[in-house]
Design a protein around this motif. Structure first.
Motif, short mmCIF file in Angstrom:
data_model
loop_
_atom_site.label_atom_id
_atom_site.label_comp_id
_atom_site.label_asym_id
_atom_site.label_seq_id
_atom_site.Cartn_x
_atom_site.Cartn_y
_atom_site.Cartn_z
N MET A 142 1.02 -1.45 0.31
CA MET A 142 0.16 0.29 0.05
C MET A 142 1.15 1.27 0.22
SD MET A 142 -2.84 -0.41 2.57
CE MET A 142 -4.90 -2.10 2.72
N LYS A 143 0.53 2.99 -0.79
CA LYS A 143 0.76 3.22 -0.81
C LYS A 143 -0.02 4.63 -0.03
CE LYS A 143 4.62 5.67 -3.33
NZ LYS A 143 4.67 6.39 -5.03
N TRP A 144 0.56 5.50 0.30
CA TRP A 144 -0.20 6.42 0.37
C TRP A 144 0.70 7.94 0.62
CZ3 TRP A 144 -4.87 5.55 3.01
CH2 TRP A 144 -4.91 4.02 4.03
N LYS B 21 4.76 -1.46 8.38
CA LYS B 21 3.54 -1.68 7.74
C LYS B 21 3.02 -0.20 7.50
CE LYS B 21 1.26 -5.08 5.77
NZ LYS B 21 0.73 -6.65 5.18
N LYS C 190 -13.25 5.12 4.10
CA LYS C 190 -13.70 5.09 3.25
C LYS C 190 -14.51 5.54 2.24
CE LYS C 190 -11.87 0.86 1.57
NZ LYS C 190 -12.02 -0.79 0.94
N THR D 177 -9.63 5.47 -0.40
CA THR D 177 -9.49 5.17 1.28
C THR D 177 -8.47 6.70 1.78
OG1 THR D 177 -9.62 3.49 0.56
CG2 THR D 177 -8.35 3.76 2.46
N LEU E 156 -4.67 7.19 0.42
CA LEU E 156 -4.25 5.44 -0.92
C LEU E 156 -4.03 6.15 -1.88
CD1 LEU E 156 -3.28 3.26 -0.10
CD2 LEU E 156 -5.36 2.31 -0.27
N GLU F 246 -4.23 3.85 -4.97
CA GLU F 246 -4.64 2.08 -6.02
C GLU F 246 -3.53 2.00 -7.10
OE1 GLU F 246 -6.12 0.01 -3.79
OE2 GLU F 246 -7.63 1.50 -3.16
N ASN F 247 -3.17 0.83 -6.97
CA ASN F 247 -2.26 0.33 -8.35
C ASN F 247 -1.04 1.27 -8.66
OD1 ASN F 247 -3.56 -1.97 -8.28
ND2 ASN F 247 -5.20 -1.11 -8.89
#
Length: 306
Positions: A1-3, A256, A278, A283, A302, A304-305
């Protein structure tokens, strides 16, 4: 996950007298599809916290829609368990009501404070709240003499699952007294009365830490995740992360946690009290900055992808 951090949202300016200092323990609540209401504890000039809120745009939380002009939960009556300070635990929907679990503080002579859990209930979608009781719903017990503080509540079927902090001792660091506490779990059939006074031990401080608490739990595909805050003997106050398949047996995975202080600015010294929500197919992680929220709260999104 990357924020991706999106920056500061709000820090009080003392416009109404009671909203002078900081925004402690931000708690996002989906008011409707378009608005996230972030409840939090705002302190006055004497350091007493009351619960207020900031409404933000669910599509872009940097856009503030409204700010509470008065507290939705004020201090309790003189001599009550919550007469000195109130901070948020959790806010959830229960049928057509909104339950606000909070922690009430009382200043006493022989220790720094006592902190136990109260409940306030709203019947108008979180606009106003009334105390369920003048007494705590989770009071002291033999194994929780000083702190018994609810921080996360999930309603699954007919069961309320509760994660809370328990404090039984104090630690002196640089001539300052700090509470020692750890994280436990219990259950309730109604969200008000609890099935035991002992609870299940979830996470204890490691050898470098003297306290670990403020558990914020949410359901994920393979069980549960918990975001919490710990403090070391060297006074490193930071966010941590753990996962569990059943909500009671936890594995710490602090690598994490995805929340670290920035290089400078409002969260350059501290980033703590993360809470995930969410909304609008996004998110968000709301969190506090320096001084446990003295510089206000902000958020990350967040990616995504990516």
């Amino acid at each position: 996950m990357k924020w991706e951090k999106k920056g500061l949202i709000y820090c009080p300016q003392g416009i109404h007298g009671w909203d002078v200092k900081g925004f402690l323990t931000p708690n996002p609540f989906l008011l409707n599809d378009d608005v996230i209401r972030v409840y939090g504890s705002i302190r006055d000039n004497n350091g007493a916290g009351r619960i207020g809120y900031v409404d933000v745009d669910a599509k872009n939380p940097k856009n503030i829609i409204a700010i509470s002009e008065k507290p939705v939960l004020d201090l309790g009556e003189k001599g009550a368990f919550d007469d000195s300070d109130v901070i948020l635990g959790d806010v959830i929907r229960v049928d057509n009501k909104v339950y606000m679990y909070y922690v009430g503080f009382q200043l006493v002579h022989k220790v720094k404070f006592l902190a136990f859990s109260g409940l306030a209930i709203s019947v108008d979608n979180g606009q106003t709240f009334n105390r369920y009781s003048k007494c705590p719903i989770m009071d002291r017990a033999d194994n929780a003499l000083y702190i018994r503080a609810i921080h996360s509540v999930l309603k699954e079927g007919n069961t309320f699952k509760i994660w809370y902090s328990v404090g039984n001792d104090w630690q002196v660091i640089n001539n300052v007294l700090y509470p020692k506490y750890d994280i436990r779990y219990t259950e309730s059939d109604d969200g008000i009365n609890f099935n035991d006074n002992v609870g299940v031990s979830c996470i204890l401080p490691n050898e470098q830490e003297y306290r670990i608490g403020r558990p914020r739990v949410r359901k994920i595909d393979h069980g549960y995740e918990m975001r919490y805050t710990s403090d070391t003997y060297e006074k490193e106050y930071k966010a941590g992360y753990a996962e569990s398949s059943d909500g009671t047996h936890w594995e710490r995975m602090d690598h994490k946690s995805a929340l670290q202080p920035s290089e400078s600015g409002w969260d350059g010294e501290m980033a703590c009290y993360p809470v995930i929500i969410k909304a609008q197919n996004k998110t968000y992680m709301f969190y506090d900055g320096n001084g446990m929220g003295e510089t206000g709260f902000g958020y990350a999104e967040l990616l995504e992808n990516k």
